[in-house]
Design a protein around this motif. Structure first.
Motif, mmCIF file in Angstrom:
data_model
loop_
_atom_site.group_PDB
_atom_site.id
_atom_site.type_symbol
_atom_site.label_atom_id
_atom_site.label_comp_id
_atom_site.label_asym_id
_atom_site.label_seq_id
_atom_site.Cartn_x
_atom_site.Cartn_y
_atom_site.Cartn_z
ATOM 1 N N SER A 320 0.832 -1.205 0.000
ATOM 2 C CA SER A 320 0.000 0.000 0.000
ATOM 3 C C SER A 320 0.867 1.256 0.000
ATOM 4 N N MET A 321 1.970 1.237 0.788
ATOM 5 C CA MET A 321 2.859 2.394 0.840
ATOM 6 C C MET A 321 3.574 2.613 -0.477
ATOM 7 N N LEU A 322 3.935 1.545 -1.173
ATOM 8 C CA LEU A 322 4.594 1.681 -2.463
ATOM 9 C C LEU A 322 3.706 2.438 -3.444
ATOM 10 N N LYS A 323 2.401 2.222 -3.350
ATOM 11 C CA LYS A 323 1.465 2.950 -4.213
ATOM 12 C C LYS A 323 1.429 4.429 -3.825
ATOM 13 N N GLU A 324 1.473 4.713 -2.522
ATOM 14 C CA GLU A 324 1.471 6.100 -2.067
ATOM 15 C C GLU A 324 2.742 6.838 -2.481
ATOM 16 N N LEU A 325 3.836 6.102 -2.599
ATOM 17 C CA LEU A 325 5.128 6.711 -2.931
ATOM 18 C C LEU A 325 5.323 6.910 -4.424
ATOM 19 N N ASP A 326 4.363 6.477 -5.207
ATOM 20 C CA ASP A 326 4.470 6.610 -6.662
ATOM 21 C C ASP A 326 4.616 8.080 -7.045
ATOM 22 N N GLY A 327 5.636 8.398 -7.839
ATOM 23 C CA GLY A 327 5.880 9.768 -8.274
ATOM 24 C C GLY A 327 6.881 10.515 -7.420
ATOM 25 N N GLN A 328 7.300 9.919 -6.291
ATOM 26 C CA GLN A 328 8.290 10.566 -5.438
ATOM 27 C C GLN A 328 9.663 9.921 -5.633
ATOM 28 N N THR A 329 10.694 10.651 -5.208
ATOM 29 C CA THR A 329 12.049 10.107 -5.249
ATOM 30 C C THR A 329 12.249 9.251 -4.010
ATOM 31 N N VAL A 330 12.479 7.944 -4.221
ATOM 32 C CA VAL A 330 12.532 7.001 -3.100
ATOM 33 C C VAL A 330 13.726 6.062 -3.270
ATOM 34 N N LEU A 331 14.409 5.795 -2.166
ATOM 35 C CA LEU A 331 15.386 4.716 -2.097
ATOM 36 C C LEU A 331 14.840 3.681 -1.121
ATOM 37 N N TYR A 332 14.817 2.431 -1.562
ATOM 38 C CA TYR A 332 14.302 1.348 -0.732
ATOM 39 C C TYR A 332 15.485 0.637 -0.086
ATOM 40 N N LEU A 333 15.503 0.638 1.232
ATOM 41 C CA LEU A 333 16.637 0.114 1.985
ATOM 42 C C LEU A 333 16.266 -1.203 2.639
ATOM 43 N N LEU A 334 16.966 -2.276 2.245
ATOM 44 C CA LEU A 334 16.765 -3.582 2.859
ATOM 45 C C LEU A 334 17.667 -3.649 4.082
ATOM 46 N N ASN A 335 17.100 -3.302 5.221
ATOM 47 C CA ASN A 335 17.860 -3.217 6.457
ATOM 48 C C ASN A 335 18.003 -4.595 7.112
ATOM 49 N N ILE A 350 12.588 -5.626 -6.341
ATOM 50 C CA ILE A 350 13.288 -5.315 -7.595
ATOM 51 C C ILE A 350 12.299 -5.197 -8.749
ATOM 52 N N LYS A 351 11.337 -6.133 -8.797
ATOM 53 C CA LYS A 351 10.339 -6.113 -9.868
ATOM 54 C C LYS A 351 9.458 -4.875 -9.791
ATOM 55 N N LYS A 352 9.190 -4.411 -8.574
ATOM 56 C CA LYS A 352 8.269 -3.294 -8.417
ATOM 57 C C LYS A 352 8.923 -1.942 -8.658
ATOM 58 N N VAL A 353 10.160 -1.763 -8.234
ATOM 59 C CA VAL A 353 10.759 -0.426 -8.292
ATOM 60 C C VAL A 353 12.048 -0.363 -9.106
ATOM 61 N N GLY A 354 12.639 -1.503 -9.462
ATOM 62 C CA GLY A 354 13.881 -1.496 -10.223
ATOM 63 C C GLY A 354 15.102 -1.608 -9.346
ATOM 64 N N LYS A 355 16.153 -2.165 -9.876
ATOM 65 C CA LYS A 355 17.364 -2.458 -9.110
ATOM 66 C C LYS A 355 18.072 -1.200 -8.613
ATOM 67 N N GLU A 356 18.025 -0.109 -9.398
ATOM 68 C CA GLU A 356 18.777 1.095 -9.060
ATOM 69 C C GLU A 356 18.279 1.769 -7.786
ATOM 70 N N SER A 357 17.024 1.495 -7.412
ATOM 71 C CA SER A 357 16.449 2.163 -6.241
ATOM 72 C C SER A 357 16.561 1.343 -4.962
ATOM 73 N N VAL A 358 17.212 0.169 -5.033
ATOM 74 C CA VAL A 358 17.263 -0.744 -3.885
ATOM 75 C C VAL A 358 18.699 -0.865 -3.372
ATOM 76 N N LEU A 359 18.862 -0.707 -2.069
ATOM 77 C CA LEU A 359 20.179 -0.840 -1.442
ATOM 78 C C LEU A 359 20.077 -1.773 -0.245
ATOM 79 N N GLN A 360 21.137 -2.550 -0.035
ATOM 80 C CA GLN A 360 21.211 -3.438 1.123
ATOM 81 C C GLN A 360 22.067 -2.767 2.195
ATOM 82 N N ILE A 361 21.508 -2.633 3.393
ATOM 83 C CA ILE A 361 22.247 -1.985 4.473
ATOM 84 C C ILE A 361 22.053 -2.747 5.780
ATOM 85 N N SER A 362 22.872 -2.400 6.748
ATOM 86 C CA SER A 362 22.662 -2.828 8.128
ATOM 87 C C SER A 362 22.938 -1.625 9.017
#
Length: 460
Positions: A320-335, A350-362
């Protein structure tokens, strides 16, 4: 504001300090200072730009208030262009209050917001763009912000504006001369020459406006909002970015119920980091208020860092939040990536937002943060942030004026290309020239001038 008045105000920060400074400016500055000064010098006959040791003395009550230095700067060689005396006392509030009250009792009045800078502008010591840059220096949050504001104080923006206005005025003069002296043998420009000159002005304004967003971000910073479900590590990420334990971190969902705001310096860019309450459906009224505020901050963010638990899958709340974020600049962090990443989560995001917007962090292990910082820089500055050889406009008012001027120049070009006479189009050049004058204050209304300086600090 009456310029014949002598004004005074505390120009250092309120609070205890080693030194506090009160500035007196105006025609009676030296006379007033002379009445409260007790020392070996004679301020009335002293040379400009000299410092005199003595005491702040209340003659009416035969009382020494404080030991002080009196800095004398006679006009027009002063910041305001008027006579100025700065009284440098000890920084205790009682001493400063007594000294300021004594100065006011001797004939000065309290300075208004920004009145020192306004007098400097009215007396020709600064143009309006330079005066506004003073507050940018005061409010700068990074070294790059200071460098940019200082370059504007030294006249980079003003010089650019004056050049544009001179080019416009020369074109206006050619047109006006042709109208007034149609039969005389004077130099005239062809339609093609007018187009070439106006096109160059348009290109110069456009180039400055293209850098304006970069300059504005250096000045004001990025609004970065950390969002996500409860207990995914948002507060841990805030603490990791700050390098200190600013937010409370527990395993209990819903710990953060209000927003927490902090500034960090990212390669010279001020980032206003906002940690928000976990976004979820809740029956707790207090927590729901925090969730509602979190959604509002997300909507107004320049960048959203949406945090996901790497070991969990996507929930309905995330989708639901991914739909709300549509049109905004977002980085998705896999914490919590140090604990392993659920493959289905990685594939789904990855399928929903693309590889460039996803980062793995701790956030706990502080891994992946350098990559995150580089990504933020790349998103907004294409990986570079060089300002030394660029004219950057950072003031929203200046940007609006340039945009309005550009419209008039484009109207002139469009009309000329459609075959209209320059006699009819000269009004567009005149409007562009007048608009640009508002940046430096050469063509600005008094009420707007008052509004601009009212935003300054009292001591400025």
């Amino acid at each position: 504001m009456l310029q014949q008045d002598t004004i005074a105000a505390l120009v250092t920060a309120v609070g205890e300090s080693s030194v506090g400074i009160i500035r007196i400016s105006g025609p009676e500055a030296v006379n007033i200072a002379g009445k409260l000064y007790k020392g070996k010098s004679n301020l009335h006959t002293a040379e400009s730009h000299t410092i005199h040791y003595g005491y702040v003395y209340d003659e009416a009550n035969d009382k020494k208030i404080d030991e002080a230095l009196f800095l004398l700067m006679l006009g027009p060689r002063s910041f305001t262009g008027e006579d100025i005396v700065e009284v440098q006392c000890h920084g205790g509030m009682v001493v400063l209050k007594q000294t300021l009250q004594l100065i006011l009792s001797l004939g000065a009045r309290m300075a208004e917001q920004g009145e020192y800078s306004k007098r400097a502008f009215l007396n020709g010591r600064l143009d309006l763009a330079q005066a506004e840059s003073i507050m940018d220096i005061v409010q700068a949050k990074t070294e790059r912000g200071v460098d940019l504001a200082l370059s504007q104080l030294q006249g980079t923006v003003s010089g650019m504006v004056k050049t544009l206005r001179a080019d416009l005025l020369e074109m206006i003069a050619f047109i006006q001369a042709d109208i007034d002296y149609p039969d005389d043998d004077i130099e005239r420009l062809t339609a093609e020459q007018f187009i070439n000159r106006a096109s160059l002005i348009r290109e110069n304004i456009t180039s400055v406006l293209q850098n304006a967003q970069k300059g504005k971000l250096i000045r004001d910073g990025l609004r970065v909002v950390i969002a996500g479900k409860p207990n995914v590590g948002k507060s841990s990420l805030l603490n990791a970015l700050l390098g200190q334990e600013r937010a409370i971190v527990t395993d209990i969902p819903g710990t953060t119920r209000d927003v927490i705001e902090e500034y960090i310096n990212l390669n010279g860019i001020p980032l206003k980091i906002v940690d928000t309450a976990g976004i979820r459906e809740t029956d707790n009224l207090v927590e729901q208020i925090g969730v509602d505020r979190a959604r509002q901050f997300v909507q107004n963010a320049d960048l959203v860092l949406y945090v996901l638990d790497a070991a969990q899958g996507m929930t309905e709340e995330d989708i639901s939040m991914l739909k709300e974020l549509d049109g905004q600049t977002v980085l998705y962090l896999l914490n919590k990536s140090d604990l392993g990443i659920k493959e289905s989560l990685f594939d789904t995001i990855i399928k929903k937002v693309g590889k460039e917007s996803v980062l793995q962090i701790s956030a706990r292990e502080r891994t992946g943060l350098e990559q995150l910082e580089r990504k933020i820089t790349d998103l907004f500055f294409s990986g570079t942030l060089e300002i030394s050889n660029q004219i950057m406009v950072t003031n929203i008012r200046h940007i609006q004026v340039l945009e309005e001027s550009l419209v008039h120049v484009k109207h002139f070009l469009d009309g000329l290309r459609s075959g209209l006479s320059v006699d009819f189009l000269v009004i567009d050049l005149q409007n562009a020239w007048e608009k640009l004058g508002k940046i430096t204050g050469e063509t600005i209304e008094d009420d707007l001038l008052d509004q601009i300086f009212s935003k300054f600090c009292l001591g400025k």
